[in-house]
Enzyme design. Structure first.
Site, PDB file in Angstrom:
ATOM      1  N   ARG A 179       7.433  29.153  76.360  1.00 57.56           N
ATOM      2  CA  ARG A 179       7.502  27.794  77.011  1.00 57.56           C
ATOM      3  C   ARG A 179       6.178  27.824  77.969  1.00 57.56           C
ATOM      4  O   ARG A 179       5.978  28.944  78.855  1.00 57.56           O
ATOM      5  CB  ARG A 179       8.775  27.574  77.479  1.00 57.56           C
ATOM      6  CG  ARG A 179       9.733  27.376  76.521  1.00 57.56           C
ATOM      7  CD  ARG A 179       9.596  25.937  75.774  1.00 57.56           C
ATOM      8  NE  ARG A 179      10.811  25.538  75.086  1.00 57.56           N
ATOM      9  CZ  ARG A 179      10.755  25.667  73.912  1.00 57.56           C
ATOM     10  NH1 ARG A 179       9.582  26.154  73.156  1.00 57.56           N
ATOM     11  NH2 ARG A 179      11.623  25.307  72.917  1.00 57.56           N
TER      12      ARG A 179
ATOM     13  N   HIS B 262       1.344  23.189  70.881  1.00 56.89           N
ATOM     14  CA  HIS B 262       2.775  23.632  70.915  1.00 56.89           C
ATOM     15  C   HIS B 262       3.062  23.579  69.183  1.00 56.89           C
ATOM     16  O   HIS B 262       3.917  22.664  68.544  1.00 56.89           O
ATOM     17  CB  HIS B 262       3.659  22.640  71.479  1.00 56.89           C
ATOM     18  CG  HIS B 262       5.155  23.171  71.572  1.00 56.89           C
ATOM     19  ND1 HIS B 262       5.869  22.935  72.766  1.00 56.89           N
ATOM     20  CD2 HIS B 262       5.804  23.987  70.853  1.00 56.89           C
ATOM     21  CE1 HIS B 262       7.071  23.488  72.697  1.00 56.89           C
ATOM     22  NE2 HIS B 262       6.833  24.177  71.536  1.00 56.89           N
TER      23      HIS B 262
HETATM   24  P1  NAP Z   1      16.616  34.646  71.465  1.00 53.72           P
HETATM   25  O1  NAP Z   1      16.826  35.256  70.040  1.00 53.72           O
HETATM   26  O2  NAP Z   1      17.466  34.075  72.289  1.00 53.72           O
HETATM   27  O3  NAP Z   1      15.734  35.972  72.170  1.00 53.72           O
HETATM   28  C1  NAP Z   1      15.684  35.794  73.559  1.00 53.72           C
HETATM   29  C2  NAP Z   1      15.275  37.310  74.019  1.00 53.72           C
HETATM   30  O4  NAP Z   1      14.742  37.237  75.541  1.00 53.72           O
HETATM   31  C3  NAP Z   1      16.431  38.176  73.903  1.00 53.72           C
HETATM   32  O5  NAP Z   1      15.776  39.488  73.579  1.00 53.72           O
HETATM   33  C4  NAP Z   1      16.819  38.273  75.583  1.00 53.72           C
HETATM   34  O6  NAP Z   1      17.358  39.287  75.797  1.00 53.72           O
HETATM   35  C5  NAP Z   1      15.433  38.059  76.379  1.00 53.72           C
HETATM   36  N1  NAP Z   1      15.826  37.567  77.519  1.00 53.72           N
HETATM   37  C6  NAP Z   1      16.575  36.343  78.071  1.00 53.72           C
HETATM   38  N2  NAP Z   1      16.467  36.342  79.314  1.00 53.72           N
HETATM   39  C7  NAP Z   1      15.845  37.631  79.855  1.00 53.72           C
HETATM   40  C8  NAP Z   1      15.743  38.092  81.118  1.00 53.72           C
HETATM   41  N3  NAP Z   1      16.091  37.321  82.121  1.00 53.72           N
HETATM   42  N4  NAP Z   1      15.110  39.221  81.163  1.00 53.72           N
HETATM   43  C9  NAP Z   1      14.885  40.171  79.853  1.00 53.72           C
HETATM   44  N5  NAP Z   1      15.117  39.449  78.673  1.00 53.72           N
HETATM   45  C10 NAP Z   1      15.375  38.178  78.688  1.00 53.72           C
HETATM   46  O7  NAP Z   1      15.369  33.598  71.226  1.00 53.72           O
HETATM   47  P2  NAP Z   1      14.363  33.451  70.056  1.00 53.72           P
HETATM   48  O8  NAP Z   1      14.922  32.799  68.824  1.00 53.72           O
HETATM   49  O9  NAP Z   1      13.734  34.863  69.897  1.00 53.72           O
HETATM   50  O10 NAP Z   1      13.285  32.402  70.653  1.00 53.72           O
HETATM   51  C11 NAP Z   1      12.454  32.614  71.754  1.00 53.72           C
HETATM   52  C12 NAP Z   1      11.825  31.724  72.537  1.00 53.72           C
HETATM   53  O11 NAP Z   1      10.707  31.242  71.498  1.00 53.72           O
HETATM   54  C13 NAP Z   1      12.664  30.022  72.727  1.00 53.72           C
HETATM   55  O12 NAP Z   1      13.645  30.183  73.585  1.00 53.72           O
HETATM   56  C14 NAP Z   1      11.594  29.224  72.522  1.00 53.72           C
HETATM   57  O13 NAP Z   1      11.452  28.819  74.075  1.00 53.72           O
HETATM   58  C15 NAP Z   1      10.309  29.730  71.949  1.00 53.72           C
HETATM   59  N6  NAP Z   1       9.827  28.967  70.695  1.00 53.72           N
HETATM   60  C16 NAP Z   1       8.554  28.563  70.914  1.00 53.72           C
HETATM   61  C17 NAP Z   1       8.169  27.942  69.705  1.00 53.72           C
HETATM   62  C18 NAP Z   1       6.942  27.415  69.785  1.00 53.72           C
HETATM   63  O14 NAP Z   1       6.542  26.362  68.812  1.00 53.72           O
HETATM   64  N7  NAP Z   1       5.897  27.489  70.698  1.00 53.72           N
HETATM   65  C19 NAP Z   1       9.076  27.702  68.708  1.00 53.72           C
HETATM   66  C20 NAP Z   1      10.267  28.211  68.479  1.00 53.72           C
HETATM   67  C21 NAP Z   1      10.760  29.105  69.630  1.00 53.72           C
HETATM   68  P3  NAP Z   1      18.680  40.033  75.431  1.00 53.72           P
HETATM   69  O15 NAP Z   1      18.689  40.334  73.902  1.00 53.72           O
HETATM   70  O16 NAP Z   1      19.072  41.475  75.868  1.00 53.72           O
HETATM   71  O17 NAP Z   1      19.773  38.781  75.473  1.00 53.72           O
END
Ligand code: NAP
Length: 305
Positions: free
Chosen positions: A220, A268
């Site tokens: 993001r 994006h």
């Molecule tokens: P996810 O499965 O919820 O994984 C999030 C990871 O971040 C988890 O490993 C979590 O740790 C870690 N995390 C969260 N808060 C933290 C903190 N304060 N300190 C350390 N680690 C932390 O999310 P995802 O599905 O992989 O997606 C990730 C992000 O990609 C989305 O939220 C979105 O913003 C972005 N995204 C962007 C696009 C684009 O087109 N650019 C498309 C899709 C997604 P734990 O596992 O220990 O909880």
């Protein structure tokens, strides 16, 4: 081709569930009390609170910051996020592509080509000695990490809780962030945007990276302090960056990021939810919910992801 967002979802909904009443906010008339389920990505603030009988909100993207930055979001209503193999794969492709573009110096060769120059060089360091660090070892970070590991990079991930993924070193919590950054030649951000992670890509973070490191932000725009990135690149500390997301989207024409020679900008598009897959998922989840089954991937309101 520019996207018509409402049209993206109404076509699959009409085909897959022709009997479902699915008004589009701002286009169709509807009574707020008739709405049981909402599908959205960045709803206008206050909209979801105005629907008194809402049972579940479905995020059509993986990130849910577009909902939770609305202080009026009705926190008693479950928010479910889209977790999809195809979406994680697209994001992984973006990350692997930019890691390889940097590692293989592709922008340098592109430039040499414009000058018709035959400039042979070795990669800056052997693959086995190149350390990639992934901020966020969740659905997407784990898949991207596994592909990069299989290409023989040294991969580590940073998350809130400790992970056990074969061949990927796990760093956890703020206490281990500095050590993680110090060993990351390529830093990839795949964190959710929460109060804890906003502006995490900042001056101090960049200073903790090894000289010559490269930054990829596909998560993001709110994670990145853009001026700090430009300063770290222009000072020679960082080698460059690939950015898919920005503090302000669309990225204003006046932004210096557009023309920076060491920054790759995309609008994006790293991972776009497939409307047909997302519609199938929503319909299936609605049916499960109606049968009283527990839904997967419900957002933890306290954590914000
Ligand atoms: P996810 O499965 O919820 O994984 C999030 C990871 O971040 C988890 O490993 C979590 O740790 C870690 N995390 C969260 N808060 C933290 C903190 N304060 N300190 C350390 N680690 C932390 O999310 P995802 O599905 O992989 O997606 C990730 C992000 O990609 C989305 O939220 C979105 O913003 C972005 N995204 C962007 C696009 C684009 O087109 N650019 C498309 C899709 C997604 P734990 O596992 O220990 O909880």
């Amino acid at each position: 081709m520019p996207l018509n967002y409402a049209g993206l979802w109404t076509v699959p909904l009409a085909k897959l569930a022709p009997d479902l009443k699915a008004p589009v906010h701002g286009r169709d008339k509807y009574a707020p009390e008739d709405i049981d389920y909402a599908l959205s990505f960045r709803p206008e603030p206050g909209l979801l609170k105005s629907l008194p009988n809402l049972k579940v909100v479905f995020s059509l993207g993986a990130g849910v910051d577009g909902f939770l930055t609305d202080p009026t979001y009705p926190r008693n209503v479950p928010l479910v996020r889209f977790v999809d193999h195809g979406l994680s794969r697209e994001m992984t492709q973006y990350v692997v592509m930019h890691a390889l573009m940097f590692h293989r110096q592709q922008r340098y060769f592109d430039h040499a080509q414009t000058e018709r120059k035959w400039r042979q060089t070795f990669p800056p360091r052997p693959t086995e000695d190149t350390r990639i660090g992934i901020l966020g070892l969740g659905e997407i970070g784990t898949m991207a990490g596994a592909y990069l590991r299989d290409l023989d990079f040294q991969v580590a991930g940073w998350s809130r809780t400790r992970k056990n993924v074969a061949g990927i070193e796990s760093f956890a919590g703020t206490g281990e962030l500095h050590a993680f950054l110090a060993r990351s030649d390529i830093l990839v951000c795949l964190l959710p945007l929460t109060p804890d992670t906003r502006n995490i890509l900042n001056r101090e973070t960049f200073a903790a990276l090894p000289k010559g490191a490269f930054v990829i932000n596909a998560a993001r725009g709110g994670h990145l302090v853009e001026d700090d990135l430009i300063a770290a690149i222009d000072s020679g500390h960082l080698a460059g960056a690939a950015l898919d997301v920005f503090q302000t989207e669309p990225l204003p024409e006046s932004s210096p990021l557009w023309a920076h020679p060491k920054i790759a900008v995309t609008p994006h598009v790293a991972g776009m939810s497939d409307p047909w897959a997302a519609t199938r998922w929503v319909l299936d989840a609605m049916a499960r919910h109606a049968r009283g089954e527990k839904l997967a991937n419900i957002v933890d309101m306290a954590l914000g992801y």
